[in-house]
Enzyme design. Structure first.
Site, PDB file in Angstrom:
ATOM      1  N   VAL A 191       1.560   3.838  -3.241  1.00  0.00           N
ATOM      2  CA  VAL A 191       0.528   5.820  -3.831  1.00  0.00           C
ATOM      3  C   VAL A 191       0.874   6.196  -2.818  1.00  0.00           C
ATOM      4  O   VAL A 191       0.144   7.617  -2.810  1.00  0.00           O
ATOM      5  CB  VAL A 191      -0.215   4.189  -2.208  1.00  0.00           C
ATOM      6  CG1 VAL A 191      -1.199   5.240  -1.868  1.00  0.00           C
ATOM      7  CG2 VAL A 191      -1.007   3.019  -3.097  1.00  0.00           C
ATOM      8  N   ASP A 192       2.015   6.724  -1.685  1.00  0.00           N
ATOM      9  CA  ASP A 192       1.987   7.875  -1.031  1.00  0.00           C
ATOM     10  C   ASP A 192       2.255   8.629  -1.688  1.00  0.00           C
ATOM     11  O   ASP A 192       1.943   9.755  -1.108  1.00  0.00           O
ATOM     12  CB  ASP A 192       2.763   6.965   0.610  1.00  0.00           C
ATOM     13  CG  ASP A 192       2.225   6.310   1.433  1.00  0.00           C
ATOM     14  OD1 ASP A 192       1.320   5.630   1.009  1.00  0.00           O
ATOM     15  OD2 ASP A 192       2.728   5.536   2.252  1.00  0.00           O
TER      16      ASP A 192
ATOM     17  N   HIS B 223       0.774  -1.569   0.239  1.00  0.00           N
ATOM     18  CA  HIS B 223      -0.104  -0.200  -0.254  1.00  0.00           C
ATOM     19  C   HIS B 223       1.079   0.931  -0.270  1.00  0.00           C
ATOM     20  O   HIS B 223       0.070   2.444  -0.226  1.00  0.00           O
ATOM     21  CB  HIS B 223      -0.814  -0.022   1.351  1.00  0.00           C
ATOM     22  CG  HIS B 223      -2.127   1.511   1.256  1.00  0.00           C
ATOM     23  ND1 HIS B 223      -1.168   2.413   1.998  1.00  0.00           N
ATOM     24  CD2 HIS B 223      -2.617   1.613   0.794  1.00  0.00           C
ATOM     25  CE1 HIS B 223      -2.298   2.893   2.166  1.00  0.00           C
ATOM     26  NE2 HIS B 223      -3.183   3.396   0.900  1.00  0.00           N
ATOM     27  N   CYS B 224       1.790   1.394   0.760  1.00  0.00           N
ATOM     28  CA  CYS B 224       2.399   2.649   0.781  1.00  0.00           C
ATOM     29  C   CYS B 224       3.141   2.865  -0.504  1.00  0.00           C
ATOM     30  O   CYS B 224       3.381   4.546  -0.687  1.00  0.00           O
ATOM     31  CB  CYS B 224       4.134   2.583   2.033  1.00  0.00           C
ATOM     32  SG  CYS B 224       2.718   1.926   3.536  1.00  0.00           S
ATOM     33  N   ILE B 225       4.621   2.279  -0.563  1.00  0.00           N
ATOM     34  CA  ILE B 225       5.382   3.005  -1.735  1.00  0.00           C
ATOM     35  C   ILE B 225       4.799   3.162  -3.411  1.00  0.00           C
ATOM     36  O   ILE B 225       4.941   4.126  -3.572  1.00  0.00           O
ATOM     37  CB  ILE B 225       6.836   1.663  -1.904  1.00  0.00           C
ATOM     38  CG1 ILE B 225       7.109   1.268  -1.152  1.00  0.00           C
ATOM     39  CG2 ILE B 225       7.203   2.868  -3.073  1.00  0.00           C
ATOM     40  CD1 ILE B 225       7.923   2.569   0.386  1.00  0.00           C
TER      41      ILE B 225
END
Length: 453
Positions: free
Chosen positions: A293-294, A289-291
């Site tokens: 999307v963020d 989810h992080c890399i």
């Protein structure tokens, strides 16, 4: 809900004796506080387990009734610790529910909900706002509301706070609103919630004190910052740092490949420098989810200030291209064996976004499977953690994980190592596979029948 609203609650002798903040501190210290976790996923469940270990009663909230029933039936869940899957049970009372009216029972409400991107790569904080609206009618004095979801600077105070607003409750006096970004790393046996320093912030100084009371017993090291906006930006910087460096090393991989160099050898050699270099290793792209999307949360917010974050967006473009690069390398390798990808039997090993877990969010390995299918390859996958795989509409039917024993490996024209789970027998694969496309550096570049990608 704002810091300058005067509470309409009449003052009682009891309230004069102990303020809501003091009450919260006392209940956290003697472990009588009830902890509410909103969102029972990869972030929420480990957090619930950690507070349960301390003896707190836990109420877990989720909109997925099936998940809630399953958690209540099992009294625990499956987590990954290094190379192993293990079933864990909560140490103190835990109950999952879809009934947000029970938020009033909780002394702390911690939001661990998704923050995805919309169709135009704009931030979608709808889950945060929905959760805030669901608990708002049930708030009471003495509660701390903590947001852990990754988001853009300003979300806590500009978006969530108005969604929680009630004229009868004053932030910093009656209730306490904080932001503390999650730093969960699924599958990491070395660093759990307790060992990872935790950034904390509050809407007011008293809110920051509430954050210290909430997390102080659960985490060894707290890192207070000046504002919720600073904490929100901290989390984005952490993930953008990874995204940019992965983009850099992925681009270096394509350059090294053209020059006939082994990028994994180069990175390992550079990593011997004891200062000024942090090793990142290339792969099929970025997932989780992080890399992926963020970074877009910051690029979107930066436009509000008239800024164009070219460096961040370039890294995103490079990382999104990597699955196409890998399939191009696969096609070249098959051509070298006098075969076309169209009609070739190809096995993709590993489709989770990282090794030894089952998390499929934004996995670049899935895009590799889709591209092979789009180009006519007879594609299958093997993954001990992912029993079924649903491709995007129009890109092939749902797939079932295939065996990866010696007989199975030998039956394919090519094997692509996309996610290098430890469960795979790499010596056997090297012995049995007709052709290997290695995206993770598991084999020396000089090994026969191996193509680095």
């Amino acid at each position: 809900m704002s810091a300058d609203v005067v509470s309409s609650e009449p003052e009682t002798p009891a309230s004069r004796l102990q303020s809501p903040l003091e009450t919260l501190r006392a209940r956290m210290q003697d472990r009588s506080a009830v902890i509410g976790i909103i969102g029972l996923g990869y972030v929420g469940l480990p957090l619930a387990l950690r507070f349960s270990e301390l003896g707190h009663a836990i109420v877990g909230f989720d909109v997925d009734a099936t998940k809630v029933a399953d958690l209540n039936a099992k009294g625990g869940y499956v987590r990954y610790q290094g190379q192993t899957r293990e079933s864990v049970r909560f140490h103190s009372r835990f109950e999952a529910t879809t009934d947000f009216a029970r938020a009033g029972e909780c002394d702390a409400l911690i939001l661990c909900v998704p923050t995805p991107l919309g169709k135009s790569h704009d931030p979608d904080i709808g889950y945060i706002l929905d959760a805030a609206a669901s608990i708002r009618p049930h708030l009471r004095p003495g509660q701390v509301i903590a947001l852990e979801s990754t988001t853009y600077p300003g979300t806590t105070e500009e978006d969530m706070l108005p969604a929680l607003a009630r004229e009868d409750l004053t932030v910093g006096e009656d209730v306490f609103v904080v932001y503390s970004p999650e730093r969960e790393d699924p599958g990491n046996a070395k660093y759990g919630i307790r060992q990872i320093p935790k950034v904390i912030s509050g809407v007011t100084p008293a809110c920051l004190q509430a954050a210290e009371a909430l997390y102080g017993g659960a985490v060894d090291t707290l890192v207070p910052v000046s504002s919720t906006r600073a904490a929100e930006m901290t989390k984005l910087l952490e993930n953008i740092h990874r995204a940019v460096n992965i983009g850099l090393v992925n681009e270096m991989k394509t350059v090294a490949d053209r020059m006939g160099l082994d990028i994994f050898e180069v990175v390992r050699a550079a990593a011997t420098k004891p200062f000024g270099f942090t090793p990142f290793y290339p792969g099929p792209g970025v997932g989780g989810h992080c890399i992926p999307v963020d970074p877009f949360y910051l690029t979107w917010k930066a436009r509000e200030y008239g800024l164009h974050t070219r460096f961040i967006e370039l890294a995103g473009e490079i990382n999104r291209y990597m699955p196409e690069y890998i399939v191009e390398k696969l096609m070249d390798a098959l051509n070298g064996a006098r075969k076309a990808l169209n009609g070739a039997r190809v096995l993709v090993l590993g489709v989770a976004f990282k090794k030894n877990i089952d998390d499929m969010r934004e996995s670049p390995s899935v895009r590799v499977v889709e591209l092979i299918a789009e180009k006519g390859g007879d594609v299958a996958y093997a993954d001990p953690h992912v029993p079924t795989l649903t491709l995007e509409e129009g890109k092939g039917a749902s797939l079932t994980a295939q065996p990866f024993d010696a007989a199975a490996i030998a039956g394919y024209d090519a094997v692509v190592i996309a996610t290098d789970h430890d469960a795979f027998d790499y010596e056997m694969i090297a012995r049995e596979a007709k052709l290997i496309v290695d995206t993770r550096g598991r084999y020396p570049a000089s090994q026969a029948r191996v193509t680095r990608a």
